[in-house]
Design a protein around this motif. Structure first.
Motif, PDB file in Angstrom:
ATOM      1  N   ARG A  34       0.836  -1.201   0.000  1.00  0.00           N
ATOM      2  CA  ARG A  34       0.000   0.000   0.000  1.00  0.00           C
ATOM      3  C   ARG A  34       0.864   1.242   0.000  1.00  0.00           C
ATOM      4  NH1 ARG A  34      -3.233  -3.106  -1.613  1.00  0.00           N
ATOM      5  NH2 ARG A  34      -4.634  -4.278  -0.303  1.00  0.00           N
ATOM      6  N   ALA A  35       0.467   2.230  -0.770  1.00  0.00           N
ATOM      7  CA  ALA A  35       1.162   3.513  -0.793  1.00  0.00           C
ATOM      8  C   ALA A  35       0.871   4.260   0.501  1.00  0.00           C
ATOM      9  CB  ALA A  35       0.692   4.326  -1.995  1.00  0.00           C
ATOM     10  N   ARG A  54       7.043   8.299  10.442  1.00  0.00           N
ATOM     11  CA  ARG A  54       8.139   7.610   9.750  1.00  0.00           C
ATOM     12  C   ARG A  54       9.472   8.246  10.085  1.00  0.00           C
ATOM     13  NH1 ARG A  54       5.421   7.514   4.997  1.00  0.00           N
ATOM     14  NH2 ARG A  54       6.569   9.273   4.199  1.00  0.00           N
ATOM     15  N   SER A  55       9.524   9.575  10.048  1.00  0.00           N
ATOM     16  CA  SER A  55      10.791  10.261  10.291  1.00  0.00           C
ATOM     17  C   SER A  55      11.236  10.129  11.744  1.00  0.00           C
ATOM     18  CB  SER A  55      10.691  11.732   9.900  1.00  0.00           C
ATOM     19  OG  SER A  55       9.844  12.432  10.787  1.00  0.00           O
ATOM     20  N   GLU A  56      10.275   9.944  12.650  1.00  0.00           N
ATOM     21  CA  GLU A  56      10.592   9.790  14.070  1.00  0.00           C
ATOM     22  C   GLU A  56      10.780   8.327  14.474  1.00  0.00           C
ATOM     23  OE1 GLU A  56       7.281  11.682  15.948  1.00  0.00           O
ATOM     24  OE2 GLU A  56       7.972  13.704  15.420  1.00  0.00           O
ATOM     25  N   ALA A  63       8.564  -0.193   3.511  1.00  0.00           N
ATOM     26  CA  ALA A  63       9.633  -0.466   2.547  1.00  0.00           C
ATOM     27  C   ALA A  63       9.815   0.776   1.691  1.00  0.00           C
ATOM     28  CB  ALA A  63       9.262  -1.644   1.661  1.00  0.00           C
ATOM     29  N   LYS A  64      11.048   1.107   1.403  1.00  0.00           N
ATOM     30  CA  LYS A  64      11.336   2.224   0.511  1.00  0.00           C
ATOM     31  C   LYS A  64      11.926   1.622  -0.761  1.00  0.00           C
ATOM     32  CE  LYS A  64      12.485   6.865   0.349  1.00  0.00           C
ATOM     33  NZ  LYS A  64      12.590   8.071   1.095  1.00  0.00           N
ATOM     34  N   SER A  68       9.457   5.458  -3.664  1.00  0.00           N
ATOM     35  CA  SER A  68       8.149   5.172  -3.078  1.00  0.00           C
ATOM     36  C   SER A  68       8.276   4.555  -1.691  1.00  0.00           C
ATOM     37  CB  SER A  68       7.374   4.188  -3.957  1.00  0.00           C
ATOM     38  OG  SER A  68       7.175   4.721  -5.234  1.00  0.00           O
ATOM     39  N   VAL A  69       7.407   4.981  -0.794  1.00  0.00           N
ATOM     40  CA  VAL A  69       7.296   4.378   0.522  1.00  0.00           C
ATOM     41  C   VAL A  69       6.061   3.495   0.476  1.00  0.00           C
ATOM     42  CG1 VAL A  69       6.932   4.800   2.969  1.00  0.00           C
ATOM     43  CG2 VAL A  69       8.406   6.317   1.659  1.00  0.00           C
TER      44      VAL A  69
END
Length: 86
Positions: A34-35, A54-56, A63-64, A68-69
């Motif tokens: 899923r995006a 995500r950043s924290e 998955a990157k 795309s994440v």
């Protein structure tokens, strides 16, 4: 060259069969990813909240791939389960 000439009539070897099965499995797995926008809707949060988590390092596993994440539904479910309060 006709299509019938390109398709081998001989049975697949075990290695070829295993590779074909693995390829089908990986395609199915990629289709289930899923995006970020879909994951945010699923979790009931905004896209920017998901990006912040995500950043924290507080959000679900992801998955990157390329730029795309992507999220697996099972990881989103596990994240929700980890937030259950008795």
């Amino acid at each position: 060259m006709a299509r019938s000439e390109l398709v081998s009539k001989e049975p697949r070897s075990q290695v070829q069969f295993a590779f074909a099965q693995d390829a089908r499995h990986s395609i199915a797995a990629r289709r289930s990813l899923r995006a970020s926008a879909d994951a945010a809707v699923y979790l009931g949060v905004g896209y920017s909240t998901l990006r912040e988590w995500r950043s924290e390092g507080r959000g679900s596993k992801y998955a990157k791939i390329g730029g795309s994440v992507l999220y697996r539904p099972a990881d989103l479910d596990a994240f929700v389960a980890s937030k259950l309060v008795a």
